[in-house]
Design an enzyme around this catalytic site. Structure first.
Site, PDB file in Angstrom:
ATOM      1  N   SER A 292      30.181   9.418  31.723  1.00 16.59           N
ATOM      2  CA  SER A 292      30.376   9.440  30.341  1.00 16.59           C
ATOM      3  C   SER A 292      29.293  10.417  29.611  1.00 16.59           C
ATOM      4  CB  SER A 292      30.091   8.124  29.783  1.00 16.59           C
ATOM      5  OG  SER A 292      30.741   7.944  28.239  1.00 16.59           O
ATOM      6  N   ASP A 386      41.580   7.070  30.701  1.00 18.89           N
ATOM      7  CA  ASP A 386      40.333   6.667  30.017  1.00 18.89           C
ATOM      8  C   ASP A 386      40.884   6.970  28.584  1.00 18.89           C
ATOM      9  OD1 ASP A 386      37.838   7.109  28.859  1.00 18.89           O
ATOM     10  OD2 ASP A 386      37.109   8.896  30.131  1.00 18.89           O
ATOM     11  N   HIS A 420      37.465   4.228  31.662  1.00 13.95           N
ATOM     12  CA  HIS A 420      36.355   5.196  31.403  1.00 13.95           C
ATOM     13  C   HIS A 420      35.491   4.825  32.275  1.00 13.95           C
ATOM     14  CE1 HIS A 420      33.827   7.818  29.087  1.00 13.95           C
ATOM     15  NE2 HIS A 420      33.229   6.899  28.953  1.00 13.95           N
TER      16      HIS A 420
END
Length: 481
Positions: A292, A386, A420
């Protein structure tokens, strides 16, 4: 993470197998639940789970539960049927229902769900174990069957023989890790994303594969800034320099102190400069691993700093999202976002996948990280589902930028049905949790089974990638690759 295994038999079953004997029937066999490998095994290695001593074709339910350090309870259950010999091997027997179905030997771990809404399983202290309780119940009622066996498995992130190393001053990131052997070992800097703080469990697992790994906090921890209004690359340059000049302790272990640029010779024995003992890592072989925002930080480091030989971006964007990036005379403006583009999903949870401003100009957008300057190869891992941002699209833009600047097309692995938070193998998927920007729960995407499969494969790909680009120039006698 490792497993410490102990097993105790539970109550006698409602259905038992009686063996014939010349002198008459023997007493019923108490069911036993066995776990292999016994003793210790790492979290990223699959466990063999089997039940013996059941009646032929006896229906049973297996339950798994653990509590995290915050007291949240994670649970999963699955219904099975023993074979004609009264045995049940999860590697061969498909689950007939429950938290998952089909042949899933590790489903009791990756299918766990929390009893608290919007809660993510995180190992906050890698030196203390998770305790996973496994139960075998008679019948197919997860809350009503008689208990047949009840072993416990201690699951810890800390490798045998590892210890903690006190440090001298505030600097890169806290905590420590160590590796058996004299080294030198290839070095990796591990960075997590939005939310700040320090997460070490992935770094400790990487250390188990022979990499000296620094778990790097960069805000929201101890004396570090509470917020991150701007990304100052100088801080991360300090971390790279630290890894390149890491000291070696005069014992069969390497102590990896991840808090500062000065480290004690041994716990309790004075502070010395990094150059006093030689180097833990030779030459330019530093790897970067990020998820991320942490993935974008790694791409920034690879783009601006020397001595980075390999970078793994897990669901990164390769853009300066909401913060300026500053390094020497270079300032990269943020792409920005518009919260008015938030949506409310069918479940009532916020969906923020489209709040970022469009990348006008594509790979030449001024907010894009100049990844073409990276010295080493980049592995992009993306979840097609995601919902933090459109990771798969961003990997395509990143590939276009590299090729537009005469670089080879990077390795891109895109996983369908994957959200994610792509964690190490067998971690439960986090479908939704609190997001710091909007201060509300948001969905992260992913389908549980597909996401779990992706985590297993992604972990293998990461180890192979670092093994190819880092380990080849180092002694790998103690690596598990």
């Amino acid at each position: 993470m490792t497993h410490q295994i102990r097993s105790t038999a539970g109550q006698a079953p409602l259905r038992t197998r009686v063996a014939s004997h010349p002198r008459g029937p023997q007493l019923p066999m108490a069911p036993t639940l066995s776990l292999e490998p016994a003793g210790r095994s790492c979290w990223d290695e699959p466990l063999s789970i089997a039940v013996r001593g059941l009646a032929p074709e006896q229906p049973v339910t297996l339950r798994a539960a653990l509590r995290d350090e915050k007291g949240a309870l994670f649970r999963a259950h699955a219904r099975y049927r023993a074979d004609a010999q009264g045995e049940l091997d999860l590697a061969r027997a498909p689950a007939l229902g429950g938290s998952f179905t089909g042949l899933e030997p590790m489903g009791l771990l990756w299918a766990m769900e929390p009893d608290r809404p919007f809660w993510r399983l995180i190992k906050r202290d890698v030196q203390t174990p998770f305790v996973v309780e496994l139960e075998v119940l008679d019948g197919h009622e997860p809350d009503g069957g008689q208990q047949l066996a009840h072993p416990c498995t201690s699951v810890t992130s800390w490798l045998p023989g590892c210890g903690a190393c006190p440090c001298a001053r505030a600097g890169c990131a806290p905590r420590s890790s160590c590796l058996q052997g004299q080294g030198p070992f290839p070095g990796i800097i591990d960075v997590y994303g939005v939310g700040g703080g320090l997460l070490e469990y992935r770094a400790s697992l990487m250390a188990g594969h022979g990499f000296a790994t620094l778990a790097l906090a960069f805000y929201g921890f101890e004396d570090l800034p509470k917020e991150l209004p701007i990304i100052e690359v100088d801080y991360f340059e300090e971390a790279v320099c630290y890894m390149l000049q890491h000291p070696k302790v005069f014992c069969p272990q390497l102590w990896l102190c991840t808090r500062c640029l000065y480290c004690p010779q041994r716990p309790g024995e004075g502070i010395r400069s990094p150059g006093s003992y030689g180097q833990l890592v030779k030459g330019p072989d530093i790897g970067l691993l990020g998820l991320s925002l942490g993935a974008d930080v790694c791409l920034i480091m690879a783009s601006f700093l020397k001595n980075v030989s390999a970078t793994v971006s897990i669901n990164g964007s390769a853009f300066s999202g909401n913060r300026h990036i500053h390094y020497k005379q270079t300032v990269i403006p943020p792409l920005g976002h518009d919260l008015r583009r938030m949506k409310v999903a069918f479940s009532g949870i916020l969906d923020i996948v489209d709040i970022r401003n469009d990348a006008v100009g594509g790979c030449e957008n001024p907010s894009m990280i100049p990844i073409e300057k990276a010295q080493g190869p980049i592995l992009f891992i993306a979840g097609q589902d995601d919902h933090c941002w459109r990771s798969e699209l961003y990997t395509q833009i990143a590939s276009e930028r590299l090729q537009a600047h005469g670089k080879q097309r990077p390795q891109i692995i895109s996983y369908p049905g994957t959200g994610h938070y792509i964690e190490p193998p067998f971690f439960p998927m986090c479908p939704a949790s609190l997001h710091k920007i909007v201060n509300k729960a948001v969905i992260w995407g992913g389908e549980v089974r597909a996401h779990s499969k992706a985590q297993i494969d992604a972990w293998k790909q990461i180890l192979v990638f670092f093994g190819k680009h880092l380990v080849s120039t180092h002694s790998t006698g103690s690596c598990r690759l």
